[in-house]
Scaffold this active site. Structure first.
Site, PDB file in Angstrom:
ATOM      1  NE  ARG A 176      33.020  -1.627  -2.973  1.00 18.50           N
ATOM      2  CZ  ARG A 176      34.139  -1.921  -2.337  1.00 18.50           C
ATOM      3  NH1 ARG A 176      34.888  -0.941  -1.840  1.00 18.50           N
ATOM      4  NH2 ARG A 176      34.515  -3.167  -2.190  1.00 18.50           N
TER       5      ARG A 176
ATOM      6  NE  ARG B  31      36.739   7.798  -3.151  1.00 20.34           N
ATOM      7  CZ  ARG B  31      36.987   7.075  -2.059  1.00 20.34           C
ATOM      8  NH1 ARG B  31      36.073   6.256  -1.617  1.00 20.34           N
ATOM      9  NH2 ARG B  31      38.124   7.213  -1.418  1.00 20.34           N
TER      10      ARG B  31
ATOM     11  CD  GLU C 288      41.528   0.327   0.755  1.00 23.52           C
ATOM     12  OE1 GLU C 288      41.175   1.370   1.328  1.00 23.52           O
ATOM     13  OE2 GLU C 288      40.814  -0.684   0.647  1.00 23.52           O
TER      14      GLU C 288
ATOM     15  CB  SER D 292      40.999  -4.018   2.095  1.00 22.96           C
ATOM     16  OG  SER D 292      40.778  -3.743   3.445  1.00 22.96           O
TER      17      SER D 292
ATOM     18  NE  ARG E  69      41.008   2.672  -5.407  1.00 23.84           N
ATOM     19  CZ  ARG E  69      40.621   3.001  -4.181  1.00 23.84           C
ATOM     20  NH1 ARG E  69      41.301   2.546  -3.133  1.00 23.84           N
ATOM     21  NH2 ARG E  69      39.569   3.756  -3.982  1.00 23.84           N
TER      22      ARG E  69
END
Length: 437
Positions: free
Chosen positions: A269, A284, A356, A359, A401
């Site tokens: 990403r 991130r 988070e 998802s 994460r």
RNA sequence: GGAGGGGUGGCCGAGUGGUUGAAGGCGGUGGAUUCGAAAUCCACUGUAGGUUCACGCCUACCGCGGGUUCGAAUCCCGCCUCCUCCGCCA
């Protein structure tokens, strides 16, 4: 893509959903434009089909006359057919323009929202559904400090390789990452009934349109230079992309459903627009690992499937003893393609906050329509018309994460990190990672 | 990277530019026959769009996209993809 029937029959309903998403005016007015385009299109199709029907019958007459040797009569009819030719060409051209605009507008419309989706603008308006576990109350060091003291993470050197937002894991850190991947996959394949896939990490433009990352969010993706096998190509931002598209343009047999796949992939990403957020550490990154769960199911069973899928992701957190909460995303926070979405947020003691880690989304038939994915329902043993399937997916889980969460939730006063018991078989029995003396 | 050969309906497999949406076979569904089954016989058996209250009718689709033609599965061009051989390579 929305059901064209809903769009045509009840444009106001579609607009109402857009407003729940805080969509801007141009998007809302595109609904009216789509209705207008559809009417124009149907009129042109009717005229074109009529002309083609006439051409076909005349051409057959020519064939018959030629066989009988009546050349002169045939020539006369040829002239008649040629007269309609220009009009057909003009109609086709106009139709192509209309279809192009219609396609562009309809691909830019987000999914309709489930009734459960609360109103709101951002993550502060998401609705907590439930919690699991008891968060430790002390504020630990961040995972970066913990990991560096353990000697399992090298942030400095990773920047030499590709700059910011990358990481190098070392020794037990690298092993922990690998152990998590295998733990996740083994639980989902052996206990939750998923079939494991290994897929390409590059996908064509049309594939990303299918799941909904494109056309709107190209800036979030890494695009390959030039074409790959004749098309634009991108690094995948999630396994959702190749896995959900696996059965695109297919008609699945009703008895094949539900189909459940899981896949480990790296995810790429560009994190465009996230400058200044989570700049330190593994939270991130431009590249991270994820095990993804994907379902294909009858639309009527999508909600039930969504709960199950979410439960599968929760199982992992529970096995690892990581406290978390489940949030229903609000209209302003939910993603473009989703009908309803649960975020799983894991407790990070260093931040004193839930973050988070998964998802889980129900897309209803939205993605299936975009990619031509259908199934044939079984009704009393008789074959029925193909209809769009529902698709769902969820992280099960984001690996990096999870590693962060383990470091922070299991760090001890002496700086060592206890490996959660459930994970130890995948860690070669190691019970604890201790700082190098 | 070089050379050659293919891509036709759920599957196999025909197809001379003109009732070919596509022979034939297999599979599937319904029916006949049977106490039941097998075998046999008959019928049906793609997708999308448009139109119709409906039966139906029309249009498009033979890997994808263009072109030639009154008319293209069939001829021409480009692309994708699969297979075989040679070379290279983890």
């Amino acid at each position: 893509m929305l059901d064209p029937r809903i769009l045509a029959d009840d444009p106001d309903l579609v607009k109402a959903h857009l407003m729940r998403r805080n969509a801007d005016d141009s998007l809302i007015s595109s609904v009216d434009r789509l209705v207008e385009l559809r009417d124009n299109r149907n009129a042109l199709i009717a005229e074109g089909d009529e002309l083609r029907a006439a051409r076909n019958t005349l051409s057959k007459q020519i064939g018959a006359l030629m066989r009988e040797g009546k050349r002169d009569e045939a020539e006369g009819i040829k002239a008649e057919v040629a007269a309609g030719k220009d009009r057909i060409a003009a109609i086709d051209e106009e139709l192509a323009q209309i279809e192009a605009e219609r396609h562009a507008l309809s691909m830019a419309l987000p999914n309709l929202l489930h009734d459960d989706v609360p109103p709101g603008n951002g993550d502060e308006d998401n609705l907590e559904v439930r919690r699991w576990g008891t968060p430790r109350e002390d504020a630990t060091e961040s995972h970066v400090e913990i990991a560096e003291k353990l000697g399992i993470l090298d942030v400095e050197r990773s920047t030499k390789l590709a700059g910011a937002r990358f990481a190098v894991l070392k020794g037990h850190g690298a092993r922990l990452e690998r152990a998590l991947i295998n733990f996740f996959l083994d639980v989902h394949t052996t206990e939750h009934g998923y079939e494991e896939l290994m897929v390409p990490y590059i996908a064509h433009r049309s594939i990303l349109e299918g799941t909904g990352q494109l056309p709107k969010f190209e800036a979030d993706l890494f695009k390959l230079q030039g074409e790959l096998n004749g098309q634009d190509a991108f690094l995948i931002p999630t396994a959702e992309v190749p896995v959900t598209n696996l059965h695109r343009e297919e008609i699945l047999a009703g008895e094949e459903l539900p189909k459940k796949y899981c896949a480990f992939t790296p995810c790429f990403r560009s994190e465009a627009g996230s400058a200044g957020k989570d700049v330190r550490g593994l939270i991130r990154q431009h590249q991270f690992h994820k095990v993804e769960l994907v379902w294909f199911v009858e639309p009527e069973k999508a909600e039930e499937a969504h709960e199950q899928l979410t439960g599968h992701a929760e199982t992992i957190l529970q096995r690892l003893g990581l406290p978390y909460r489940v949030m229903t995303l609000c209209g302003g926070d939910i993603s473009f393609s989703a009908h309803k979405c649960y975020d799983l947020e894991v407790w990070l003691p260093s931040q004193g906050a839930f973050r988070e880690i998964s998802s889980c989304s129900n897309f209803d038939t939205f993605q299936a329509r975009r990619m031509g994915l259908r199934y044939r329902p079984e009704t009393d043993g008789k074959k029925a018309k193909p209809r769009a399937a529902a698709t769902l997916n969820g992280s099960g889980l984001a690996v990096g994460r999870t590693l962060v969460a383990i470091l922070e939730n299991y760090v001890q006063d002496d700086g060592s990190v206890v490996i959660p018991e459930a994970l130890r078989p995948w860690m070669g029995g190691i019970e604890r990672i201790t700082p190098k003396a």
